[in-house]
Design a protein around this motif. Structure first.
Motif, short mmCIF file in Angstrom:
data_model
loop_
_atom_site.label_atom_id
_atom_site.label_comp_id
_atom_site.label_asym_id
_atom_site.label_seq_id
_atom_site.Cartn_x
_atom_site.Cartn_y
_atom_site.Cartn_z
N ILE A 62 0.83 -1.20 0.00
CA ILE A 62 0.00 0.00 0.00
C ILE A 62 0.87 1.26 0.00
CG2 ILE A 62 -1.64 1.32 1.39
CD1 ILE A 62 -2.79 -1.42 2.31
N MET A 63 1.91 1.30 0.84
CA MET A 63 2.79 2.46 0.87
C MET A 63 3.51 2.64 -0.46
SD MET A 63 5.84 3.46 3.56
CE MET A 63 4.72 3.39 4.97
N LEU A 64 3.97 1.53 -1.06
CA LEU A 64 4.64 1.62 -2.35
C LEU A 64 3.69 2.14 -3.43
CD1 LEU A 64 7.24 1.08 -3.97
CD2 LEU A 64 6.40 -1.24 -4.38
N SER A 65 2.44 1.74 -3.36
CA SER A 65 1.45 2.24 -4.33
C SER A 65 1.28 3.75 -4.20
CB SER A 65 0.11 1.53 -4.12
OG SER A 65 0.22 0.14 -4.35
N GLY A 66 1.24 4.24 -2.97
CA GLY A 66 1.16 5.68 -2.77
C GLY A 66 2.42 6.39 -3.25
N PHE A 67 3.57 5.78 -2.99
CA PHE A 67 4.84 6.34 -3.43
C PHE A 67 4.91 6.47 -4.94
CE2 PHE A 67 9.28 6.13 -4.67
CZ PHE A 67 9.92 6.97 -3.75
N CYS A 68 4.38 5.46 -5.65
CA CYS A 68 4.49 5.41 -7.10
C CYS A 68 3.39 6.18 -7.83
CB CYS A 68 4.44 3.95 -7.57
SG CYS A 68 5.86 2.96 -7.09
N LEU A 69 2.43 6.71 -7.10
CA LEU A 69 1.27 7.31 -7.76
C LEU A 69 1.66 8.42 -8.72
CD1 LEU A 69 -1.80 7.27 -7.97
CD2 LEU A 69 -1.89 8.95 -6.11
N HIS A 123 -1.12 18.60 -2.76
CA HIS A 123 -1.14 18.93 -1.34
C HIS A 123 -0.11 18.12 -0.53
CE1 HIS A 123 -4.68 21.42 -1.87
NE2 HIS A 123 -5.30 20.42 -2.48
N PHE A 124 0.53 17.14 -1.16
CA PHE A 124 1.49 16.31 -0.44
C PHE A 124 2.91 16.87 -0.50
CE2 PHE A 124 -2.05 13.49 -1.25
CZ PHE A 124 -2.15 12.77 -0.08
N THR A 125 3.09 18.03 -1.14
CA THR A 125 4.43 18.63 -1.25
C THR A 125 4.76 19.52 -0.05
OG1 THR A 125 3.51 20.48 -2.52
CG2 THR A 125 4.33 18.57 -3.77
N ASP A 126 3.76 19.90 0.72
CA ASP A 126 3.96 20.80 1.85
C ASP A 126 4.31 20.00 3.11
OD1 ASP A 126 4.02 23.20 3.28
OD2 ASP A 126 1.91 22.98 3.87
N LYS A 127 5.49 20.25 3.65
CA LYS A 127 5.96 19.58 4.88
C LYS A 127 5.80 18.06 4.79
CE LYS A 127 4.91 23.57 7.82
NZ LYS A 127 4.17 24.07 9.01
N PRO A 128 6.43 17.42 3.81
CA PRO A 128 6.23 15.98 3.62
C PRO A 128 6.72 15.12 4.78
CG PRO A 128 8.01 16.78 2.22
CD PRO A 128 7.35 17.99 2.80
N SER A 129 7.78 15.53 5.45
CA SER A 129 8.29 14.73 6.58
C SER A 129 7.26 14.70 7.70
CB SER A 129 9.61 15.31 7.10
OG SER A 129 10.62 15.23 6.11
N PHE A 130 6.66 15.85 8.00
CA PHE A 130 5.62 15.90 9.02
C PHE A 130 4.41 15.07 8.58
CE2 PHE A 130 1.59 17.77 10.41
CZ PHE A 130 1.72 17.66 11.78
N HIS A 190 -6.40 2.23 6.17
CA HIS A 190 -5.31 1.98 5.24
C HIS A 190 -5.00 3.17 4.33
CE1 HIS A 190 -6.84 -2.05 6.38
NE2 HIS A 190 -5.55 -2.27 6.50
N LEU A 191 -5.96 4.10 4.18
CA LEU A 191 -5.69 5.27 3.36
C LEU A 191 -4.55 6.10 3.96
CD1 LEU A 191 -6.63 6.69 0.80
CD2 LEU A 191 -8.27 7.98 2.18
N PHE A 192 -4.37 6.04 5.28
CA PHE A 192 -3.27 6.77 5.91
C PHE A 192 -1.91 6.17 5.52
CE2 PHE A 192 -6.82 7.76 8.85
CZ PHE A 192 -6.78 9.14 8.75
N VAL A 193 -1.87 4.86 5.33
CA VAL A 193 -0.62 4.22 4.87
C VAL A 193 -0.34 4.63 3.43
CG1 VAL A 193 0.58 2.03 4.52
CG2 VAL A 193 -1.02 2.29 6.43
N PHE A 194 -1.38 4.63 2.60
CA PHE A 194 -1.22 5.06 1.20
C PHE A 194 -0.73 6.50 1.14
CE2 PHE A 194 -2.67 6.64 -2.89
CZ PHE A 194 -2.41 5.57 -3.75
N TRP A 195 -1.32 7.37 1.94
CA TRP A 195 -0.90 8.77 1.95
C TRP A 195 0.52 8.93 2.48
CZ3 TRP A 195 -6.08 11.10 4.20
CH2 TRP A 195 -7.00 11.19 3.15
N CYS A 198 2.67 8.67 -0.39
CA CYS A 198 2.66 9.90 -1.19
C CYS A 198 3.60 10.94 -0.60
CB CYS A 198 1.24 10.47 -1.28
SG CYS A 198 0.04 9.43 -2.13
N PHE A 199 3.58 11.08 0.72
CA PHE A 199 4.50 12.01 1.38
C PHE A 199 5.94 11.55 1.24
CE2 PHE A 199 0.72 13.44 3.93
CZ PHE A 199 0.82 14.79 3.63
#
Length: 250
Positions: A62-69, A123-130, A190-195, A198-199
């Motif tokens: 799931i995290m990899l899918s968000g990363f690759c989006l 919206h995922f470009t702002d403060k991605p580490s946080f 699980h949407l939080f893992v996907f997001w 993305c971050f």
């Protein structure tokens, strides 16, 4: 911030990571099929280290899918394809194995997450580490909401029973009484893992890590990862057929 990649480029290393996760998932499914076929205690696969194995493998996917989006040239179209593949799995399991059907499985979730997140990518470009740490923290707090509570460890808060009402609430993460599914991945938590994936993309996009993904290291893994959807759809029928064939030889 200028990104170093072009969407036309394929990062083979991501395919290899996906291939590793796919092998782990297939091995877990093989274990499940064997336990079921030989009437072993299948609950052993959902607790302890075996349960953690399943959760980490699925979470990695799931995290990899968000990363690759954002690498996709047409993420919404890809999301629709994955969502429809999830519906195909639901239809097939309901027709051929009503004892253990799949409702709201991982493909249905990933397709839904891609469709919902595509309009929000900027919206995922702002403060991605946080954002990455925040999403993982929220996931840890609500990961058991399908059981009727949220919290960590001994700190638990019961969710209102009225939330767990119907098929829509089940899709969202609040399964109604009597709901069963062999593979259940609701939208939340699980949407939080996907997001978080993305971050993570925005954290790593200009790093040397991305550059290292441009070349192949293990080509068979890259092949599996490149064709992961087809392999995922095919592996269970093949595994079940082989197990049934083995049983006829006994």
């Amino acid at each position: 911030m200028q990104e170093k990649f072009t969407q036309a480029k394929r990062y083979i290393g991501l395919d290899e990571i996906r291939g590793c996760l796919l092998i782990s998932m297939m091995l877990y499914h093989l274990s499940w099929d064997l336990f079921d076929a030989f009437n072993l205690d299948i609950t052993a696969l959902t607790t302890g280290w075996l349960g953690l194995w399943q959760e980490l493998t699925a979470g990695g996917f799931i995290m990899l899918s968000g990363f690759c989006l954002k690498f996709s040239k047409a993420p919404a179209r890809r999301g629709l394809i994955v969502f429809l593949a999830g519906l195909l799995v639901t239809a097939a399991t309901y027709m051929f194995n009503q004892r253990l059907p799949v409702f709201f499985g991982i493909l249905t979730f990933i397709g839904s997450a891609m469709l919902l997140t595509t309009p929000l990518l900027k919206h995922f470009t702002d403060k991605p580490s946080f954002g990455f740490l925040y999403c993982l923290g929220i996931y840890c707090c609500v990961r058991k909401m399908y059981l009727g509570y949220i919290g960590i460890g001994s700190v638990k808060f019961a969710m209102p029973h009225d939330f767990y009402a119907n098929w829509l609430t089940t899709y969202l993460g609040f399964p109604f009484d009597g709901f069963t599914s062999l593979d259940y991945f609701p939208l939340f938590p699980h949407l939080f893992v996907f997001w978080s994936g993305c971050f993570l993309y925005n954290i790593l996009i200009n790093s040397s890590f991305i550059t290292s993904l441009e070349v192949s290291h293990v080509k068979p893994l890259a092949f599996l990862g490149k064709h992961s959807l087809a392999v995922y759809l095919a592996h269970q029928p093949i595994l079940v057929t082989l197990i049934e064939f083995y049983k006829t030889l006994q």
